[in-house]
Design a protein around this motif. Structure first.
Motif, mmCIF file in Angstrom:
data_model
loop_
_atom_site.group_PDB
_atom_site.id
_atom_site.type_symbol
_atom_site.label_atom_id
_atom_site.label_comp_id
_atom_site.label_asym_id
_atom_site.label_seq_id
_atom_site.Cartn_x
_atom_site.Cartn_y
_atom_site.Cartn_z
ATOM 1 N N SER A 234 13.016 5.404 -2.980
ATOM 2 C CA SER A 234 12.484 5.186 -1.630
ATOM 3 C C SER A 234 12.238 6.520 -0.960
ATOM 4 C CB SER A 234 13.499 4.419 -0.774
ATOM 5 O OG SER A 234 13.930 3.269 -1.415
ATOM 6 N N TYR A 235 11.250 6.540 -0.106
ATOM 7 C CA TYR A 235 11.112 7.657 0.844
ATOM 8 C C TYR A 235 11.384 7.064 2.208
ATOM 9 C CZ TYR A 235 8.891 10.502 -2.755
ATOM 10 O OH TYR A 235 8.632 11.237 -3.891
ATOM 11 N N GLY A 236 12.554 7.349 2.765
ATOM 12 C CA GLY A 236 12.926 6.748 4.037
ATOM 13 C C GLY A 236 12.969 5.231 3.898
ATOM 14 N N ASP A 237 12.258 4.533 4.767
ATOM 15 C CA ASP A 237 12.247 3.069 4.726
ATOM 16 C C ASP A 237 11.252 2.548 3.701
ATOM 17 O OD1 ASP A 237 14.063 3.008 6.721
ATOM 18 O OD2 ASP A 237 12.581 2.802 8.338
ATOM 19 N N ASN A 238 10.445 3.463 3.172
ATOM 20 C CA ASN A 238 9.359 3.077 2.296
ATOM 21 C C ASN A 238 9.840 3.014 0.845
ATOM 22 O OD1 ASN A 238 6.858 2.519 1.375
ATOM 23 N ND2 ASN A 238 5.921 4.469 1.983
ATOM 24 N N THR A 239 10.035 1.796 0.339
ATOM 25 C CA THR A 239 10.503 1.658 -1.042
ATOM 26 C C THR A 239 9.305 1.748 -1.982
ATOM 27 O OG1 THR A 239 12.229 0.217 -0.236
ATOM 28 C CG2 THR A 239 11.864 0.249 -2.599
ATOM 29 N N ILE A 240 9.326 2.727 -2.872
ATOM 30 C CA ILE A 240 8.176 2.981 -3.738
ATOM 31 C C ILE A 240 8.357 2.312 -5.092
ATOM 32 C CG2 ILE A 240 6.658 4.760 -4.667
ATOM 33 C CD1 ILE A 240 7.004 4.881 -1.625
ATOM 34 N N LEU A 241 9.575 2.455 -5.680
ATOM 35 C CA LEU A 241 9.858 1.828 -6.970
ATOM 36 C C LEU A 241 10.971 0.810 -6.777
ATOM 37 C CD1 LEU A 241 9.873 4.875 -9.433
ATOM 38 C CD2 LEU A 241 7.979 3.336 -8.878
ATOM 39 N N GLY B 201 -3.171 -0.067 -11.911
ATOM 40 C CA GLY B 201 -2.819 -0.720 -10.661
ATOM 41 C C GLY B 201 -3.400 0.033 -9.494
ATOM 42 N N PRO B 202 -3.400 -0.616 -8.337
ATOM 43 C CA PRO B 202 -4.045 -0.006 -7.178
ATOM 44 C C PRO B 202 -3.372 1.292 -6.754
ATOM 45 C CG PRO B 202 -2.831 -1.975 -6.546
ATOM 46 C CD PRO B 202 -2.842 -1.940 -8.032
ATOM 47 N N SER B 203 -4.147 2.119 -6.108
ATOM 48 C CA SER B 203 -3.640 3.385 -5.585
ATOM 49 C C SER B 203 -2.498 3.113 -4.617
ATOM 50 C CB SER B 203 -4.795 4.091 -4.884
ATOM 51 O OG SER B 203 -4.360 5.299 -4.380
ATOM 52 N N GLY B 204 -1.447 3.934 -4.713
ATOM 53 C CA GLY B 204 -0.289 3.736 -3.838
ATOM 54 C C GLY B 204 0.716 2.764 -4.412
ATOM 55 N N GLY B 205 0.442 2.249 -5.604
ATOM 56 C CA GLY B 205 1.337 1.269 -6.211
ATOM 57 C C GLY B 205 2.611 1.861 -6.804
ATOM 58 N N GLY B 206 2.636 3.178 -6.953
ATOM 59 C CA GLY B 206 3.851 3.834 -7.442
ATOM 60 C C GLY B 206 3.741 4.400 -8.849
ATOM 61 N N LYS B 207 2.530 4.469 -9.395
ATOM 62 C CA LYS B 207 2.366 4.964 -10.762
ATOM 63 C C LYS B 207 2.807 6.422 -10.889
ATOM 64 C CE LYS B 207 -2.069 4.087 -10.761
ATOM 65 N NZ LYS B 207 -2.201 3.558 -9.392
ATOM 66 N N SER B 208 2.290 7.254 -10.001
ATOM 67 C CA SER B 208 2.642 8.685 -10.075
ATOM 68 C C SER B 208 4.138 8.872 -9.852
ATOM 69 C CB SER B 208 1.888 9.481 -9.015
ATOM 70 O OG SER B 208 0.512 9.399 -9.236
ATOM 71 N N THR B 209 4.678 8.138 -8.905
ATOM 72 C CA THR B 209 6.108 8.261 -8.627
ATOM 73 C C THR B 209 6.919 7.870 -9.861
ATOM 74 O OG1 THR B 209 5.632 7.682 -6.341
ATOM 75 C CG2 THR B 209 7.926 7.608 -7.024
ATOM 76 N N LEU B 210 6.522 6.797 -10.513
ATOM 77 C CA LEU B 210 7.239 6.371 -11.723
ATOM 78 C C LEU B 210 7.192 7.470 -12.786
ATOM 79 C CD1 LEU B 210 8.653 4.380 -13.580
ATOM 80 C CD2 LEU B 210 6.428 3.386 -14.124
HETATM 81 N N1 LIG Z 1 6.767 12.785 -1.251
HETATM 82 C C1 LIG Z 1 6.491 11.583 -0.686
HETATM 83 N N2 LIG Z 1 6.954 11.291 0.529
HETATM 84 C C2 LIG Z 1 6.694 10.077 1.092
HETATM 85 N N3 LIG Z 1 5.966 9.121 0.516
HETATM 86 C C3 LIG Z 1 5.472 9.358 -0.713
HETATM 87 C C4 LIG Z 1 5.701 10.601 -1.379
HETATM 88 N N4 LIG Z 1 5.094 10.561 -2.585
HETATM 89 C C5 LIG Z 1 4.502 9.349 -2.656
HETATM 90 N N5 LIG Z 1 4.735 8.629 -1.534
HETATM 91 C C6 LIG Z 1 4.260 7.275 -1.280
HETATM 92 O O1 LIG Z 1 4.581 6.481 -2.369
HETATM 93 C C7 LIG Z 1 3.617 5.489 -2.592
HETATM 94 C C8 LIG Z 1 3.239 5.457 -4.037
HETATM 95 O O2 LIG Z 1 2.543 6.638 -4.357
HETATM 96 P P1 LIG Z 1 2.133 7.006 -5.838
HETATM 97 O O3 LIG Z 1 3.321 6.952 -6.721
HETATM 98 O O4 LIG Z 1 1.398 8.268 -5.749
HETATM 99 O O5 LIG Z 1 1.165 5.810 -6.204
HETATM 100 P P2 LIG Z 1 -0.028 5.788 -7.249
HETATM 101 O O6 LIG Z 1 0.127 6.940 -8.178
HETATM 102 O O7 LIG Z 1 0.115 4.460 -7.917
HETATM 103 O O8 LIG Z 1 -1.293 5.866 -6.464
HETATM 104 C C9 LIG Z 1 2.458 5.810 -1.659
HETATM 105 O O9 LIG Z 1 2.483 4.890 -0.607
HETATM 106 C C10 LIG Z 1 2.761 7.191 -1.176
HETATM 107 O O10 LIG Z 1 2.347 7.318 0.159
#
Ligand SMILES: Nc1ncnc2c1ncn2[C@@H]1O[C@H](COP(=O)(O)OP(=O)(O)O)[C@@H](O)[C@H]1O
Ligand SMILES: [Mg+2]
Lengths: 227, 254
Positions: free
Chosen positions: B16-23, B40-49
């Protein structure tokens, strides 16, 4: 030859010795400031919060207090209090070094923050430790970027070094004043002093510009501004 | 234990980033030589994973194991080890701007592997030739095209002999006419049996290479299966719907 010229010709070798003294102080202070400034910037950008807090405090103090006050505080106050018998040269070099370190740290910090985070990530992804990434990837780039601002800082510290005359350091200003008080040729002497400072600034800035060109990364736009 | 079966196991990763749960509890396994494609759609969490898998971004919880052995993510040494074994290719290349193509590849060999300069240069030359850049080794990143930069980045990762390669949209930042050269390098890697997880929107890579497709949305792997299962004719999967929209966007029908 008019007396004003005679004074200058006669006192010129004496003033030039002052120029060497000044240049020595400034080079020492700038190099000390470079070393310390890089460490401070790394600490502020990559360190944990207690480290950041202490270093930021340092920046505020050394940017917030006049150099003259710091000079007196260290030379007559702290060094004496600690029983350190530093010469005027060493004292001024230390105080100017500590001061410019604060400004240089800010220059380096800005450069670090402008560097794309991706390069650090890429270094990490190859198994480099944070220290290795900072040493091999971050510093070589930010030092290059910082040369113009560093050159600016050099010209400021060079002129600040004139303050050393108040603690009796035999630099340009002190020597000029000494001769002027004997000969009453204030105008030509201070013009000469001014010219010496100007030339020292010019030499340093030119050398740094040459360095900047030499280490420029190929392919980056050469905006060719001649300073 | 599952020793030989999986090169990499990722279990219930949360971030999570703050309240924003990414994975939200993402798990996956990877066999030797397997290629998984993440879409998957942009913002779905692929890069984060992908970044969590080699801990460029620290997951809040979850485990990562290689060859059945869990990595202690709190230990820096283990982390540096893990990253040497898991290569990463970034969307925006992330080449080191102050180094030539050759030195981009040698620097980790010298600093991390402690190779001497001669051996590092030799290895780097080999990798750069593999990606077709044997004649560009003295150029700096600013002197290379996007496709060339990405190929240097691939050579740089491969020089470390990774067991797994993570690719985060390797062709998304490229001009259309440069996509092909990078795709053919990736296909050559696949042919050699490289184990990969790749986020991509490139339909040709998905259909042609993937053994498994993972459809990721809102931090969850919503669907997974072979390209046939998810994208076969007449399938009404969300993956299918997503890919249809991608093809529509491509317009000219690539
Ligand atoms: N360093 C960060 N701080 C806060 N939010 C982040 C950060 N990195 C990514 N996010 C958020 O995490 C979500 C998923 O991002 P990301 O993993 O890049 O998705 P994808 O690669 O599928 O497009 C997005 O909503 C993005 O705004
Ligand atoms: Mg992404």
């Amino acid at each position: 030859m008019p007396p004003s010229l005679t004074v200058i010709v006669d006192s010129f070798p004496y003033l030039i010795q002052g120029a060497f003294f000044t240049a020595g102080i400034v080079v020492c202070a700038m190099l000390f400031g470079l070393l310390l400034g890089v460490c401070i910037a790394v600490g502020i950008v990559y360190g944990p919060w207690p480290v950041r807090f202490v270093l930021n405090l340092y920046l505020w103090i050394f940017r917030g207090v006049p150099v003259l006050v710091l000079l007196f505080l260290f030379y007559f106050g702290l060094f004496t209090y600690l029983g350190l018998n530093f010469s005027a040269f060493v004292s001024v070099a230390i105080v100017l070094g500590l001061t410019t370190a604060a400004y240089q740290a800010n220059i380096f910090k800005g450069a670090m923050l402008s560097l794309p985070i991706g390069q650090f990530r890429a270094a990490s992804s190859l198994g480099m430790s944070d220290v290795q990434a900072i040493k091999s990837i971050v510093l070589p780039q930010i030092l290059r970027i910082s040369i113009p601002a560093w050159s600016n800082e050099y010209s400021i510290i060079l002129k600040d070094s004139a303050l050393a005359f108040v603690i009796g350091a035999p630099e340009i200003m002190a020597r000029t004043q000494f001769v002027a008080s004997r000969t009453y040729q204030h105008l030509p002497l201070y013009i000469t002093a001014g010219i010496i400072y100007f030339v020292l600034t010019w030499i340093g800035v030119r050398l740094l510009f040459k360095l900047e060109k030499r280490v420029r990364i190929p392919g980056y736009s050469d905006n060719g501004a001649n300073s | 234990m599952t020793e030989a079966k999986f090169i990499l196991e990722v279990d219930t990763l949360n971030k999570s980033y703050g309240d924003n749960t990414i994975l939200k509890g993402v798990s996956l396994t990877l066999e030797e030589g397997e290629i998984k494609v993440l879409i998957g759609p942009s913002g779905g969490g692929k890069s984060t994973l992908l970044q969590c898998i080699n801990c460029l971004v620290a997951p809040d919880s979850g485990t990562i194991s290689m060859h059945g052995k869990e990595i202690n993510l709190k230990n820096k040494k283990d982390l540096y080890q893990l990253r040497q074994r898991v290569g990463m290719i970034f969307q925006e290349f992330n080449l080191f701007d102050h180094l030539t193509a050759l030195d981009n590849v040698t620097i980790a060999l010298r600093k991390v592997r402690r190779m001497d300069k001669g051996a590092a240069n030799k290895r780097a030359m080999f990798e750069l030739e593999q990606v077709g850049l044997g004649d560009k080794i003295e150029l700096y990143p600013a002197q290379l095209s996007g496709g060339q930069k990405q190929r240097v980045a691939i050579a740089r990762a491969l020089a470390m002999d990774p067991e797994v390669l993570l690719l985060d949209e390797p062709t998304s930042a490229l001009d259309p006419e440069l996509v092909g050269e990078v795709i053919s390098v990736i296909k050559a890697l696949a042919a050699k049996g490289m184990t990969m997880i790749m986020a991509t929107h490139q339909i040709s890579l998905i259909a042609g290479l993937a053994r498994n497709v993972l459809f990721m949305e809102n931090g969850i792997i919503q669907e997974q299966g072979s390209p046939k299962e998810l994208l076969g004719a007449g399938k009404k999967t969300r993956t299918q719907g997503f890919c249809d929209r991608l093809s529509d966007l491509d317009g000219e029908g690539s």
